[in-house]
Scaffold this motif. Structure first.
Motif, PDB file in Angstrom:
ATOM      1  N   ASN A  20      15.021  15.324  71.425  1.00 21.63           N
ATOM      2  CA  ASN A  20      14.993  16.391  72.802  1.00 21.63           C
ATOM      3  C   ASN A  20      14.753  16.163  73.599  1.00 21.63           C
ATOM      4  O   ASN A  20      14.712  16.481  75.059  1.00 21.63           O
ATOM      5  CB  ASN A  20      15.117  17.448  72.357  1.00 21.63           C
ATOM      6  N   LEU A  21      13.569  15.165  73.416  1.00 22.45           N
ATOM      7  CA  LEU A  21      12.304  14.282  74.311  1.00 22.45           C
ATOM      8  C   LEU A  21      13.025  14.182  75.502  1.00 22.45           C
ATOM      9  O   LEU A  21      12.977  13.264  77.132  1.00 22.45           O
ATOM     10  CB  LEU A  21      11.479  14.343  74.106  1.00 22.45           C
ATOM     11  N   GLN A  22      13.872  12.849  74.798  1.00 23.43           N
ATOM     12  CA  GLN A  22      15.007  11.694  74.796  1.00 23.43           C
ATOM     13  C   GLN A  22      15.821  12.222  76.378  1.00 23.43           C
ATOM     14  O   GLN A  22      15.959  12.437  77.393  1.00 23.43           O
ATOM     15  CB  GLN A  22      15.421  10.928  74.558  1.00 23.43           C
ATOM     16  N   ARG A  23      16.659  13.279  75.803  1.00 17.51           N
ATOM     17  CA  ARG A  23      17.099  14.319  76.670  1.00 17.51           C
ATOM     18  C   ARG A  23      16.407  14.418  77.708  1.00 17.51           C
ATOM     19  O   ARG A  23      17.109  14.372  79.347  1.00 17.51           O
ATOM     20  CB  ARG A  23      18.058  15.229  76.083  1.00 17.51           C
ATOM     21  N   VAL A  24      15.472  15.953  78.014  1.00 21.64           N
ATOM     22  CA  VAL A  24      14.553  15.287  79.446  1.00 21.64           C
ATOM     23  C   VAL A  24      14.392  14.350  79.712  1.00 21.64           C
ATOM     24  O   VAL A  24      14.327  14.359  80.898  1.00 21.64           O
ATOM     25  CB  VAL A  24      13.224  16.056  77.929  1.00 21.64           C
TER      26      VAL A  24
END
Length: 235
Positions: A114-118
């Motif tokens: 999810n951090l990569q998406r953000v």
């Protein structure tokens, strides 16, 4: 996805929101418009669990969250970006983001993904991940609080006055990001005084005045049929 039914909210003896009803379908972006004091932010605070309803109900994906605490609301799939743009100033950008993922703290792999998406949505935050959040510009702090909310993996995002106090060029950038979030399929309820920006991104809109909903429709219908000057300026 989100429905308010005859929702009322009181501040002591004062009824700030008066039996309003509205819905958001999955993937919709709906704007809640109105002047200062119309009851928009109060409505969002009630949905988020920060204020208790004085009547009516709030349904999130067919689940009654009317009496839920803020933590229970987040766990149910709803995240709020408040107008105050509160960051933890002494913590880094990365640490602020991970606080948004607290309810998923045991899912380390999911949080990394999810951090990569953000970071993909907000590359400037990736560039500043080791920087203290308090040293960011106002626009960057707005990006951070939106990104932090997304770290909770919400199905519904509440945005309260995201353009407040920002320079016009930064406001344009923030609304570009909101449009990007909309394209991901996220359901968004946007409270905003900037009528033109709000209607430009909205599928539908509701107009509030003195705690009541006085108009509703698609963005085009609101533009064509609603006297916004009257509702904003009291004319």
């Amino acid at each position: 996805m989100l429905e308010a039914r005859n929702l009322s909210v009181n501040y002591g003896m004062i009824r700030a929101v008066r039996e309003i009803s509205f819905t958001l379908a999955k993937g919709e972006l709906v704007s809640l418009l109105g002047a200062n004091g119309a009851g928009k932010s109060t409505t969002l605070k009630c949905i988020a669990g920060a204020l208790k309803a004085g009547g009516g109900s709030i349904m999130l994906d067919c689940r009654d969250i009317t009496s839920a605490s803020p933590e229970q609301v987040v766990r149910a799939g709803l995240a709020t970006v408040p107008e105050t743009r509160d960051v933890f100033p002494d913590l880094t950008v990365s640490e602020n983001l991970m606080l948004g993922a607290y309810i998923h703290r045991r899912d380390r792999a999911g949080n990394r993904e999810n951090l990569q998406r953000v970071h993909h949505l907000f590359p400037r935050l990736a560039e500043r991940e080791a920087q203290a959040a308090g040293t960011l510009s106002g626009g960057e702090q707005q990006m951070l609080v939106i990104a932090r909310a997304l770290m909770s993996r919400p199905a519904v995002l509440l945005l309260d006055e995201p353009s407040l106090g920002l320079a016009p060029a930064i406001v344009d950038r923030i609304f570009e990001m909101i449009e990007t979030l909309k394209r991901t399929g996220l359901t968004i309820l946007l409270v905003e005084q900037n009528v033109n920006q709000a209607l430009a991104v909205a599928d539908r809109a509701y107009v509030m005045r003195l705690g009541r909903i006085v108009a509703s429709g698609t963005a085009d219908e609101i533009r064509a049929t609603t006297d916004l000057t009257k509702h904003y300026l009291g004319g």
